[in-house]
Design a protein around this motif. Sequence first.
Motif, short mmCIF file in Angstrom:
data_model
loop_
_atom_site.label_atom_id
_atom_site.label_comp_id
_atom_site.label_asym_id
_atom_site.label_seq_id
_atom_site.Cartn_x
_atom_site.Cartn_y
_atom_site.Cartn_z
N ARG A 1 1.06 -1.33 -0.11
CA ARG A 1 -0.12 -0.27 0.09
C ARG A 1 0.53 1.37 0.16
O ARG A 1 0.65 2.41 -0.69
CB ARG A 1 -0.73 -0.17 0.76
CG ARG A 1 -2.34 -1.21 0.69
CD ARG A 1 -3.04 -0.82 2.20
NE ARG A 1 -3.35 0.55 2.74
CZ ARG A 1 -3.09 0.81 3.92
NH1 ARG A 1 -3.77 0.12 4.71
NH2 ARG A 1 -3.86 2.01 4.43
N ALA A 2 2.19 0.92 0.81
CA ALA A 2 2.61 2.83 1.06
C ALA A 2 3.95 2.33 -0.40
O ALA A 2 3.85 4.03 -1.33
CB ALA A 2 4.08 2.43 1.90
N TRP A 3 3.68 1.68 -1.60
CA TRP A 3 4.17 2.16 -2.87
C TRP A 3 3.00 2.59 -3.38
O TRP A 3 4.05 2.62 -4.79
CB TRP A 3 5.11 0.06 -3.27
CG TRP A 3 6.25 0.59 -2.73
CD1 TRP A 3 7.22 -0.21 -1.33
CD2 TRP A 3 7.18 1.64 -3.60
NE1 TRP A 3 8.63 0.23 -1.52
CE2 TRP A 3 8.65 0.73 -3.22
CE3 TRP A 3 7.80 1.68 -4.31
CZ2 TRP A 3 9.66 1.24 -3.10
CZ3 TRP A 3 8.56 1.90 -5.43
CH2 TRP A 3 9.73 2.01 -3.66
N LYS B 1 -2.66 8.39 -1.27
CA LYS B 1 -2.16 9.19 -0.37
C LYS B 1 -1.32 8.79 0.70
O LYS B 1 -0.39 9.68 1.28
CB LYS B 1 -3.31 9.48 0.82
CG LYS B 1 -4.20 8.13 0.86
CD LYS B 1 -5.33 7.92 1.35
CE LYS B 1 -6.37 6.95 2.84
NZ LYS B 1 -5.73 5.64 2.65
N GLU B 2 -1.14 7.35 0.87
CA GLU B 2 0.28 6.45 1.12
C GLU B 2 1.79 7.10 1.07
O GLU B 2 2.62 7.75 1.49
CB GLU B 2 0.14 5.37 1.20
CG GLU B 2 -0.80 4.50 2.20
CD GLU B 2 -1.68 4.69 2.99
OE1 GLU B 2 -0.84 5.66 3.87
OE2 GLU B 2 -1.93 4.88 3.42
N ASN C 1 3.09 10.41 2.55
CA ASN C 1 3.87 10.55 3.52
C ASN C 1 5.45 10.27 3.56
O ASN C 1 5.68 10.86 4.81
CB ASN C 1 2.79 9.34 4.39
CG ASN C 1 0.95 9.48 5.06
OD1 ASN C 1 1.63 10.82 5.62
ND2 ASN C 1 0.79 9.28 4.01
N TRP C 2 5.85 9.30 2.23
CA TRP C 2 6.97 9.05 2.26
C TRP C 2 7.98 9.24 1.60
O TRP C 2 8.99 9.47 1.92
CB TRP C 2 7.24 7.79 3.17
CG TRP C 2 7.15 6.36 1.64
CD1 TRP C 2 5.37 6.32 1.43
CD2 TRP C 2 7.94 5.93 0.93
NE1 TRP C 2 5.79 5.79 0.67
CE2 TRP C 2 7.34 4.92 0.35
CE3 TRP C 2 8.97 6.36 0.44
CZ2 TRP C 2 7.11 4.16 -1.47
CZ3 TRP C 2 9.77 5.58 -0.50
CH2 TRP C 2 8.73 5.22 -1.08
N LEU C 3 7.60 9.46 0.14
CA LEU C 3 8.50 10.20 -0.87
C LEU C 3 8.00 11.89 0.34
O LEU C 3 7.50 12.70 0.68
CB LEU C 3 7.29 10.29 -2.26
CG LEU C 3 7.22 9.69 -2.00
CD1 LEU C 3 6.87 9.07 -4.02
CD2 LEU C 3 8.77 8.64 -3.23
N MET D 1 8.84 16.21 -7.11
CA MET D 1 9.22 16.49 -5.97
C MET D 1 9.19 18.48 -6.08
O MET D 1 9.18 18.96 -7.49
CB MET D 1 10.27 16.45 -5.95
CG MET D 1 10.20 14.78 -5.40
SD MET D 1 11.43 14.17 -4.96
CE MET D 1 12.97 15.52 -4.68
#
Lengths: 143, 107
Positions: A23-25, A29-30, A33-35, A57
């Motif tokens: 899911r993070a990948w 919306k996930e 949170n980390w990119l 970015m």
Amino acid sequence: MPTSEQVFTITRTLNARRELVWRAWTEEKELANWLPSTPLETISFDVREGGRYRYTMVNSETGEEYPTGGVFLEVVPFERLVFTWGYPDAPIENSPVVTLTLTAHGDRTEMIFHLRGLAGHPGDQYVYDGWSDALDTIVKKYT
Amino acid sequence: MDTTTLNALSEPNRLQIVELLREGPLTVGEISERLQIRQPQVSKHLRVLSDAGIVKVHADANRRIYQLRPEPFIQLNAWLESYRRIWEERFDSLDDYLKEMQEKEEK
């Protein structure tokens, strides 16, 4: 150091179940949170074979934007994600390819990230593949 | 990143020459024989490699001997390492975020 097939490989064991890593990948919306420095509204992921993704970015000091994107070449839910990595509309043949492999180990997940082919001639498999192989061995010898 | 090195290497015969020279310095004739490429072709490729700073030549009596220069490969490696660092940093951030996701789920 790189192996004989990839420009480089990063292996990590993550303290999370494989479903969460997937899911993070793959969920916008996930990812936001980390990119790093990547606003949610710039992220668009169409996670299926042939689908495109893009994200941008933003340098918070200068406002400069760095768009990234590519095409999903292979999608095996929770296990494997293969995608080109470059400018959002770059042709597939000319782009570096990332292969992400997730393996469940109980509540933890081993993540293997391969990046291959930082340059090459479009449509020329020999050059494309041969180049990155050769580069690895050359780099090993000289550094 | 200077793309001269990449461009010079992205031709199959030139790449083969570079791989061969990794084993040690050679003359045009030796390269031609080992790779079964005609000498004029080898000379042409060596000129491109030399212009790109990938090989250098020195004369030994009446022979011209070609060898690799390490500098472009050191640059390439630094360039690749910068990509690796970018991803390593992202994965630190991913790891932190996964902890949060996990905690959210457990609540």
